[in-house]
Design an enzyme around this catalytic site. Structure first.
Site, PDB file in Angstrom:
ATOM      1  N   LYS A  76       2.583   2.647   7.489  1.00 40.97           N
ATOM      2  CA  LYS A  76       2.020   1.517   7.044  1.00 40.97           C
ATOM      3  C   LYS A  76       1.647   1.281   5.295  1.00 40.97           C
ATOM      4  CE  LYS A  76      -2.125   0.472   5.369  1.00 40.97           C
ATOM      5  NZ  LYS A  76      -1.552  -0.716   4.665  1.00 40.97           N
ATOM      6  N   GLY A  90      -3.015   7.395  -2.380  1.00 46.98           N
ATOM      7  CA  GLY A  90      -3.980   5.913  -2.297  1.00 46.98           C
ATOM      8  C   GLY A  90      -5.009   6.581  -3.385  1.00 46.98           C
ATOM      9  N   SER A  91      -6.095   5.726  -3.388  1.00 47.32           N
ATOM     10  CA  SER A  91      -7.291   6.134  -4.209  1.00 47.32           C
ATOM     11  C   SER A  91      -8.086   7.254  -3.522  1.00 47.32           C
ATOM     12  CB  SER A  91      -7.946   4.963  -4.517  1.00 47.32           C
ATOM     13  OG  SER A  91      -8.566   4.390  -3.273  1.00 47.32           O
ATOM     14  N   GLU A 150      -2.765  12.591  -1.137  1.00 46.03           N
ATOM     15  CA  GLU A 150      -2.635  12.745  -2.622  1.00 46.03           C
ATOM     16  C   GLU A 150      -3.251  11.516  -3.342  1.00 46.03           C
ATOM     17  OE1 GLU A 150      -1.798  14.909  -4.734  1.00 46.03           O
ATOM     18  OE2 GLU A 150      -0.978  16.155  -3.011  1.00 46.03           O
ATOM     19  N   CYS A 177       0.060   7.504 -11.088  1.00 45.98           N
ATOM     20  CA  CYS A 177      -0.967   8.616 -10.770  1.00 45.98           C
ATOM     21  C   CYS A 177      -0.981   9.684 -11.669  1.00 45.98           C
ATOM     22  CB  CYS A 177      -0.772   9.139  -9.288  1.00 45.98           C
ATOM     23  SG  CYS A 177       0.852   9.750  -9.141  1.00 45.98           S
ATOM     24  N   GLU A 220     -10.519   6.725 -13.139  1.00 47.96           N
ATOM     25  CA  GLU A 220      -9.228   6.371 -13.062  1.00 47.96           C
ATOM     26  C   GLU A 220      -9.091   4.672 -13.298  1.00 47.96           C
ATOM     27  OE1 GLU A 220      -6.889   6.462  -9.290  1.00 47.96           O
ATOM     28  OE2 GLU A 220      -5.286   7.333 -10.474  1.00 47.96           O
TER      29      GLU A 220
HETATM   30  P1  NAD Z   1      -5.351   2.317  -1.822  1.00 47.32           P
HETATM   31  O1  NAD Z   1      -6.494   3.676  -1.838  1.00 47.32           O
HETATM   32  O2  NAD Z   1      -6.107   1.258  -2.243  1.00 47.32           O
HETATM   33  O3  NAD Z   1      -4.375   2.146  -0.951  1.00 47.32           O
HETATM   34  C1  NAD Z   1      -3.714   2.947  -0.543  1.00 47.32           C
HETATM   35  C2  NAD Z   1      -2.992   3.035   0.875  1.00 47.32           C
HETATM   36  O4  NAD Z   1      -4.206   3.022   1.984  1.00 47.32           O
HETATM   37  C3  NAD Z   1      -2.606   1.328   1.244  1.00 47.32           C
HETATM   38  O5  NAD Z   1      -1.530   1.267   2.173  1.00 47.32           O
HETATM   39  C4  NAD Z   1      -3.857   0.619   1.816  1.00 47.32           C
HETATM   40  O6  NAD Z   1      -3.744  -0.556   2.629  1.00 47.32           O
HETATM   41  C5  NAD Z   1      -4.308   1.785   2.631  1.00 47.32           C
HETATM   42  N1  NAD Z   1      -5.910   1.585   3.022  1.00 47.32           N
HETATM   43  C6  NAD Z   1      -6.775   1.008   2.443  1.00 47.32           C
HETATM   44  N2  NAD Z   1      -8.006   1.253   3.148  1.00 47.32           N
HETATM   45  C7  NAD Z   1      -7.672   2.101   4.366  1.00 47.32           C
HETATM   46  C8  NAD Z   1      -8.329   2.540   5.240  1.00 47.32           C
HETATM   47  N3  NAD Z   1      -9.778   2.246   5.375  1.00 47.32           N
HETATM   48  N4  NAD Z   1      -7.913   3.415   6.159  1.00 47.32           N
HETATM   49  C9  NAD Z   1      -6.376   3.594   6.252  1.00 47.32           C
HETATM   50  N5  NAD Z   1      -5.893   3.195   4.991  1.00 47.32           N
HETATM   51  C10 NAD Z   1      -6.021   2.251   4.142  1.00 47.32           C
HETATM   52  O7  NAD Z   1      -4.531   2.984  -3.343  1.00 47.32           O
HETATM   53  P2  NAD Z   1      -3.443   1.940  -3.896  1.00 47.32           P
HETATM   54  O8  NAD Z   1      -4.217   0.940  -4.705  1.00 47.32           O
HETATM   55  O9  NAD Z   1      -2.382   1.221  -3.054  1.00 47.32           O
HETATM   56  O10 NAD Z   1      -2.661   2.867  -4.777  1.00 47.32           O
HETATM   57  C11 NAD Z   1      -3.174   3.197  -6.161  1.00 47.32           C
HETATM   58  C12 NAD Z   1      -4.069   4.766  -5.935  1.00 47.32           C
HETATM   59  O11 NAD Z   1      -3.095   5.453  -5.588  1.00 47.32           O
HETATM   60  C13 NAD Z   1      -4.230   5.043  -7.291  1.00 47.32           C
HETATM   61  O12 NAD Z   1      -5.660   5.929  -7.296  1.00 47.32           O
HETATM   62  C14 NAD Z   1      -3.467   6.246  -7.763  1.00 47.32           C
HETATM   63  O13 NAD Z   1      -3.739   7.356  -8.516  1.00 47.32           O
HETATM   64  C15 NAD Z   1      -2.955   6.796  -6.310  1.00 47.32           C
HETATM   65  N6  NAD Z   1      -1.835   7.502  -6.260  1.00 47.32           N
HETATM   66  C16 NAD Z   1      -1.691   8.775  -6.360  1.00 47.32           C
HETATM   67  C17 NAD Z   1      -0.542   9.490  -6.198  1.00 47.32           C
HETATM   68  C18 NAD Z   1      -0.358  11.142  -5.960  1.00 47.32           C
HETATM   69  O14 NAD Z   1       0.454  11.315  -5.510  1.00 47.32           O
HETATM   70  N7  NAD Z   1      -1.641  11.711  -6.475  1.00 47.32           N
HETATM   71  C19 NAD Z   1       0.721   8.471  -6.071  1.00 47.32           C
HETATM   72  C20 NAD Z   1       0.608   7.110  -6.341  1.00 47.32           C
HETATM   73  C21 NAD Z   1      -0.600   6.588  -6.247  1.00 47.32           C
END
Ligand code: NAD
Length: 488
Positions: free
Chosen positions: A175, A227-228, A252, A286, A385
């Protein structure tokens, strides 16, 4: 890809329409519709998981060479088409052409690296403490892996998860973020063109609240998420809610990386690294360095050079080869950045440049990179962040204070230092509380063949990438045998 054709999901080896659809819009030019994309519904997510479950044994039986060859050929195609797919990525996500192309090429490297790792999933033969008994430690697939990826590295992040999952004989349901479905469909087409058992790889497009929740709550064996931190927390609760039969979980998440610049640093190199680390990809990495921790003796000289370098950055359409920073990826991202700019002023930090929505030929989510001084590490702008082109300089009196400020964060993904002292560099490597440490390098920019991940709120579970990936994507089995006479 054409704007008038809805791109489908890929489930059980078939391209299937969804229960609804969304439009993906170019953040550099809001009049440009990148495409329309199907949205999977809950029954389709369940169907994808069931297809993956059914197909996984055949993929496991296909053997390491067939798996490796399939991954290698995916990686080669990504690299051969890096220019074209990089432009598609930049159009959809807003990073510059160079960044888009580089990301697609890196995605290819992940596939090719894990193609070779498929051949190297070694076990061990070990003597038992009981005479006549032999032990074999084997590595086996985990089963069905749910891959949930973000928009900011939409193809690289997905690839560093999908490639090891497939290499070690698992089936995948992916996804991607709903902000970047176009590049996800492109990768899915490349995988679908290989001779994988139908159902080994599935793409379910859709919102986190629908597809993400259904996937994590479904009959999967493992979830790998980037993600976040807030989403990660919710996802973990959902994953563990079933009480028994808990999935493996690797996450992560967010970061608040610091780059320390000491009084003995090569100032020009430090400024270049700070500006690239803070503002590359519009700060939406990130690994971005949003906290610049600068020794008081060189503070003013550093700030003067950093402001000049920041002002010189060209913000513009991602597909314009002259642009060094594209737009933010979404309206939400721009609104969040604007609210952090207001917060920075309210908290008493002083803005030296940027933070403006520039006049551009096309309407998009543009923001000029903003540099603040006069901040202290307790301010929210130095703790949360911001994921935008905003960085804040924090002045410190000496190395010990710099290290303390670097470490004073809920997160711990990357910590960096610029210094010419070997002793300080060695000390920093040991005492920085972060999963990745950079000495005389920008905080952003990591390799694909070594472990990647953070500490504290940045990370949960085993490391990603490099040989460490096997800890998550392969299960360990310990076999005891008394091949000869039973032991007495
Ligand atoms: P996000 O958390 O909004 O979304 C990440 C993914 O999770 C998306 O596919 C989203 O649709 C999905 N998602 C959202 N709600 C969900 C739920 N309830 N259940 C399951 N999946 C769900 O993050 P974003 O805005 O897409 O990305 C930015 C974030 O990602 C920043 O916090 C960044 O630091 C982090 N990030 C971390 C790394 C790392 O390796 N540490 C790398 C890249 C990005």
């Amino acid at each position: 890809m054409t704007a008038n054709q809805t791109q489908p999901n890929y489930i059980g080896g078939e391209w299937v329409a969804g229960g609804g659809e969304i439009e993906s819009v170019n953040p550099s030019d809001l009049s440009d519709i990148v495409g329309r994309f199907a949205q999977a519904d809950e029954p389709q997510v369940a169907a994808a998981i069931a297809a993956a479950r059914a197909a996984q044994p055949a993929w496991e039986r296909a053997g390491i060479e067939a798996r490796g060859e399939a991954l290698d050929s995916i990686g080669r195609e990504l690299q051969a088409r890096a220019e074209e797919l990089g432009a598609a990525l930049s159009r959809e996500e807003g990073k510059t052409l160079a960044e888009g192309k580089g990301e697609v090429f890196r995605a290819g490297q992940f596939f090719r690296y894990f193609a070779a790792e498929a051949l190297r999933l070694f076990g061990a033969g070990i003597d038992s403490v009981r005479a006549g008994v032999e032990i074999e430690v084997r590595r086996e697939p985990v089963g069905v892996v749910a891959v949930i990826s973000p928009w900011n590295f939409p193809i690289a992040t997905a690839s560093w998860k999908i490639a090891p999952a497939l290499a070690f004989g698992n089936a995948v349901v992916w996804k991607p973020s709903n902000l970047t479905p176009g590049i996800a469909v492109e990768l899915a087409k490349i995988v679908a063109a290989r001779d994988l058992p139908p159902g080994v790889f599935n793409l379910a497009l859709g919102a986190g609240a629908v597809v993400g929740e259904a996937l994590v709550g479904g009959a999967i064996d493992a979830v790998t998420f980037t993600g976040s931190a807030a989403t990660g927390g919710r996802l973990a609760q959902r994953a563990f809610a079933r009480g028994v039969g808990l999935p493996r979980l690797q996450m992560e998440m967010g970061a608040k990386n610091a780059l320390a610049v000491m009084d003995d640093a090569d100032l020009d190199a430090a400024v270049a690294a700070a500006v690239a680390g803070a503002f590359g990809s519009g700060g939406q990495k990130c690994t971005a360095s949003s906290r610049l921790i600068v020794h008081e003796k060189i503070h003013d000289a550093f700030v003067a050079k950093a402001v000049a370098a920041t002002r010189a950055l060209r913000v513009g359409h991602a597909l314009d080869p002259g642009s060094q920073i594209g737009p933010l990826a979404s309206r939400e991202g721009l609104d969040s950045a604007l609210s952090y700019l207001r917060l920075a002023a309210a908290e008493g930090a002083e803005k030296l440049c940027g933070g403006e929505e520039p006049q551009t030929a096309t309407r998009g989510h543009y923001l000029t990179p903003a540099l603040f001084v006069g901040g202290d590490n307790a301010m929210r702008i130095n703790r949360e962040e911001m994921f935008s082109p905003i960085a804040c300089v924090v002045k410190v009196a000496d190395y010990e204070q710099a290290l303390a400020v670097v470490n004073d964060s809920d997160y711990g993904l990357v910590a960096g230092i610029f210094t010419s002292s070997l002793a300080r560099a060695a000390d920093f490597r040991r005492r920085a509380r972060a999963g990745c440490v950079m000495i005389n390098l920008p905080t952003a920019g990591t390799d694909y063949h070594v472990p990647f991940g953070g500490m504290r709120a940045s990370s949960y579970g085993p490391r990603e990438q490099g040989p460490a990936a096997a800890e998550f994507y392969a299960a360990t089995k310990t076999c005891y045998a008394a091949p000869g006479a039973p032991p007495r």
